[in-house]
Design a protein around this motif. Structure first.
Motif, PDB file in Angstrom:
ATOM      1  N   ARG A  60       1.295  -1.442   0.329  1.00  0.00           N
ATOM      2  CA  ARG A  60      -0.135  -0.011  -0.176  1.00  0.00           C
ATOM      3  C   ARG A  60       0.824   1.445   0.144  1.00  0.00           C
ATOM      4  O   ARG A  60       0.353   2.507   0.625  1.00  0.00           O
ATOM      5  N   LEU A  61       1.982   1.015   0.173  1.00  0.00           N
ATOM      6  CA  LEU A  61       2.862   2.240   0.114  1.00  0.00           C
ATOM      7  C   LEU A  61       2.769   3.227  -1.280  1.00  0.00           C
ATOM      8  O   LEU A  61       2.191   2.901  -2.075  1.00  0.00           O
ATOM      9  N   THR A  62       2.781   4.680  -0.387  1.00  0.00           N
ATOM     10  CA  THR A  62       2.900   5.224  -1.863  1.00  0.00           C
ATOM     11  C   THR A  62       4.416   5.528  -1.637  1.00  0.00           C
ATOM     12  O   THR A  62       5.014   6.505  -0.392  1.00  0.00           O
ATOM     13  N   GLN A  63       4.853   6.295  -2.324  1.00  0.00           N
ATOM     14  CA  GLN A  63       5.490   7.899  -2.832  1.00  0.00           C
ATOM     15  C   GLN A  63       5.930   9.314  -1.869  1.00  0.00           C
ATOM     16  O   GLN A  63       4.697   9.403  -1.567  1.00  0.00           O
ATOM     17  N   GLU A  64       6.751   8.575  -1.104  1.00  0.00           N
ATOM     18  CA  GLU A  64       6.739  10.397  -0.276  1.00  0.00           C
ATOM     19  C   GLU A  64       6.004   9.934   1.166  1.00  0.00           C
ATOM     20  O   GLU A  64       5.934  10.949   1.634  1.00  0.00           O
ATOM     21  N   SER A  65       5.543   9.115   1.045  1.00  0.00           N
ATOM     22  CA  SER A  65       4.672   8.539   2.095  1.00  0.00           C
ATOM     23  C   SER A  65       6.362   8.173   2.989  1.00  0.00           C
ATOM     24  O   SER A  65       7.232   7.630   2.912  1.00  0.00           O
ATOM     25  N   SER A  66       6.039   8.670   4.919  1.00  0.00           N
ATOM     26  CA  SER A  66       7.109   8.912   5.990  1.00  0.00           C
ATOM     27  C   SER A  66       6.773   7.005   5.896  1.00  0.00           C
ATOM     28  O   SER A  66       5.726   6.479   6.673  1.00  0.00           O
ATOM     29  N   VAL A  67       8.445   6.586   6.488  1.00  0.00           N
ATOM     30  CA  VAL A  67       8.490   5.403   7.108  1.00  0.00           C
ATOM     31  C   VAL A  67       8.654   4.864   7.661  1.00  0.00           C
ATOM     32  O   VAL A  67      10.527   5.890   8.109  1.00  0.00           O
ATOM     33  N   ILE A  68       9.531   4.412   8.951  1.00  0.00           N
ATOM     34  CA  ILE A  68      10.299   4.051  10.126  1.00  0.00           C
ATOM     35  C   ILE A  68      10.420   2.138   9.073  1.00  0.00           C
ATOM     36  O   ILE A  68       9.663   1.762   9.616  1.00  0.00           O
ATOM     37  N   VAL A  69      11.470   1.935   9.369  1.00  0.00           N
ATOM     38  CA  VAL A  69      11.621   0.661   8.740  1.00  0.00           C
ATOM     39  C   VAL A  69      13.026  -0.149   8.901  1.00  0.00           C
ATOM     40  O   VAL A  69      14.065   0.138   9.901  1.00  0.00           O
ATOM     41  N   ARG A  70      12.694  -2.047   9.489  1.00  0.00           N
ATOM     42  CA  ARG A  70      14.144  -2.580  10.058  1.00  0.00           C
ATOM     43  C   ARG A  70      14.427  -3.879   9.499  1.00  0.00           C
ATOM     44  O   ARG A  70      13.490  -3.886   8.987  1.00  0.00           O
TER      45      ARG A  70
END
Ligand code: 4AD
Ligand code: MG
Length: 427
Positions: A60-70
């Protein structure tokens, strides 16, 4: 972890806080490019390796969504910055809808209107990181040579570079102007500190639309007591060469992103060629221009001259009529002044203007009168010629034009985070 620390984190489980730069899905794998300001990390989300919830979120992610990934860092030569993250956990901080700048082509007008977002693109990132490196290496160069940083005022009562490009403002009922140059103040400071520089914004109401002019630009201006005209040129060529070396050393990734051919930059080592103004006139006429002694060079002439040389070239000894009031006339050729412009190669033209300054009181007063300057506003400047006057020289290097050349950009508008151009002040 920041993405530019990936090298030291291979095999480790890390967290990256950033934004989605781009993504693509291919069946059971989602590739998410995450940027965090220091670089871009390709994150691999495999359906078999993560929870169902995580995989659905990734899709569901979109361009320029803010995310924290591990996940775990892995070396991967084919990834944009050389490393990849095997993603295990994903937090969406904010899901962006309808980001206006898509990876497809937009016109420059549209992009300039969205400059506040355009800055996030890889190319703009690379350009402004090089800008930072140029600014830093300029400061380092002077700091390591014992110069003192002296800040010049922005609100000033008088013009430095001619009265036609002044931005006027009201100063409690009196006229004040945004500074065109810190030079006059640096001359005062050089008599107190010997070797000084200022580095700040300069303002010029340039009524022309060109690829070289901004209304607000940044300039570094050194000034040195007892420095001769020839020594001033030497300082400039050593400074420019140092800056190029530093950019080549520290900005490899950035130069690659903008696809800059670095071969021409590698040739920039001292000494730089010097071309007398009179010889420049002759050369231009040979190349089909129609110029004579007393003519100022415009963009076309500068481009033609700079194309003749592989290194930056000094054009020196301009006629005094076309140059600033404070420039020292050559005692052996008093129609000309001890001034030089440095033209960058590859057609870029002037990046530095400098000169030896008049240190004789009577001569300076005469030149100011000839230029119809209001003497009362410059009395302090004349004072410098009354109390322990010495020959001195300095110059100003424009940060944006230097960057335009080093990054080989067609226009200065991308060289400054928020450009101020003719009748354009948004955002
Ligand atoms: O040649 P300039 O006008 O020289 C001076 O201002 C002197 N007072 C400097 C000194 O001797 N201390 O400007 C110096 C440099 C130019 O070579 C150019 O790189 C940059 O400043 N510059 C501009 N850059 C962008 N937009 C403009 N409108 C600029 N005007 C000058
Ligand atoms: Mg100039």
């Amino acid at each position: 972890m920041y993405i530019n620390e990936a090298k030291d984190n291979v095999g480790k489980f890390v967290e990256i806080k950033g934004w989605v730069y781009n993504m693509r899905t291919s069946g059971k794998i989602v590739f998410v490019l995450v940027r965090d300001g220091t670089g871009i990390m390709q994150c691999v989300v495999s359906k078999n390796e993560v929870s169902e919830d995580t995989f659905e979120k990734a899709k569901r992610l979109t361009q320029e969504s803010s995310v924290i990934v591990r996940g775990t860092v892995r070396e991967e030569k084919r990834a944009p910055f050389g490393y990849e993250l095997d993603l295990k956990e994903l937090e969406i901080v904010h899901l962006t809808q309808d980001y206006p700048i898509t990876p497809k082509e937009h016109g420059v007008g549209f992009l300039m209107e969205h400059r506040h977002l355009w800055l996030r693109s890889k190319r703009q990132w690379a350009i402004l990181r090089i800008r930072h490196r140029i600014a830093k290496s300029l400061r380092d160069f002077f700091d390591s040579r014992g110069f003192t940083l002296i800040d010049a005022p922005i609100l000033t009562p008088a013009a430095c570079e001619g009265t036609t490009t002044l931005f006027e403002t009201d100063y409690f009922g009196e006229k004040a102007y945004l500074s065109q140059s810190g030079q006059l103040y640096m001359e005062a400071a050089a008599m107190a500190f010997g070797k000084v520089y200022c580095f700040g914004p300069a303002f010029r109401a340039e009524k022309s639309k060109t690829r070289r002019h901004l209304m607000e630009f940044w300039m570094l201006e050194p000034e040195v007591a007892y420095l001769t005209f020839e020594e001033n040129l030497k300082l400039q060529e050593e400074m420019v060469s140092y800056v190029i070396q530093e950019v080549l050393k520290h900005c490899k990734t950035e130069l690659e992103i903008i696809e800059r051919d670095i071969k021409p930059l590698e040739k920039v080592v001292p000494p730089f060629p010097r071309l007398h103004y009179r010889d420049a006139i002759e050369l231009l006429n040979k190349k089909g221009f129609n110029v004579k002694f007393g003519d100022d060079f415009g963009g076309d002439e500068e481009t033609a001259l700079s194309n003749e040389f592989e290194k930056p070239v000094f054009i020196h000894h301009f006629p005094k009529e076309i140059k600033a009031f404070y420039m020292q006339p050559d005692p052996d050729d008093p129609e000309t002044v001890l001034a030089a412009d440095l033209l960058a190669p590859e057609g870029y033209g002037e990046i530095i203007g400098g000169s030896q300054r008049i240190h004789d009181y009577d001569l300076l007063l005469k030149r100011m009168q000839e230029n119809n300057l209001p003497i009362e506003n410059y009395q302090w400047y004349l004072d410098l010629r009354k109390y322990g006057t010495v020959p001195h020289s300095g110059f100003g290097i424009g940060l944006e034009r230097t960057l335009a050349w080093i990054a080989k950009l067609p226009h200065v508008r991308e060289t400054i985070p928020f450009p101020r151009m003719l009748e354009k002040i948004y955002p």
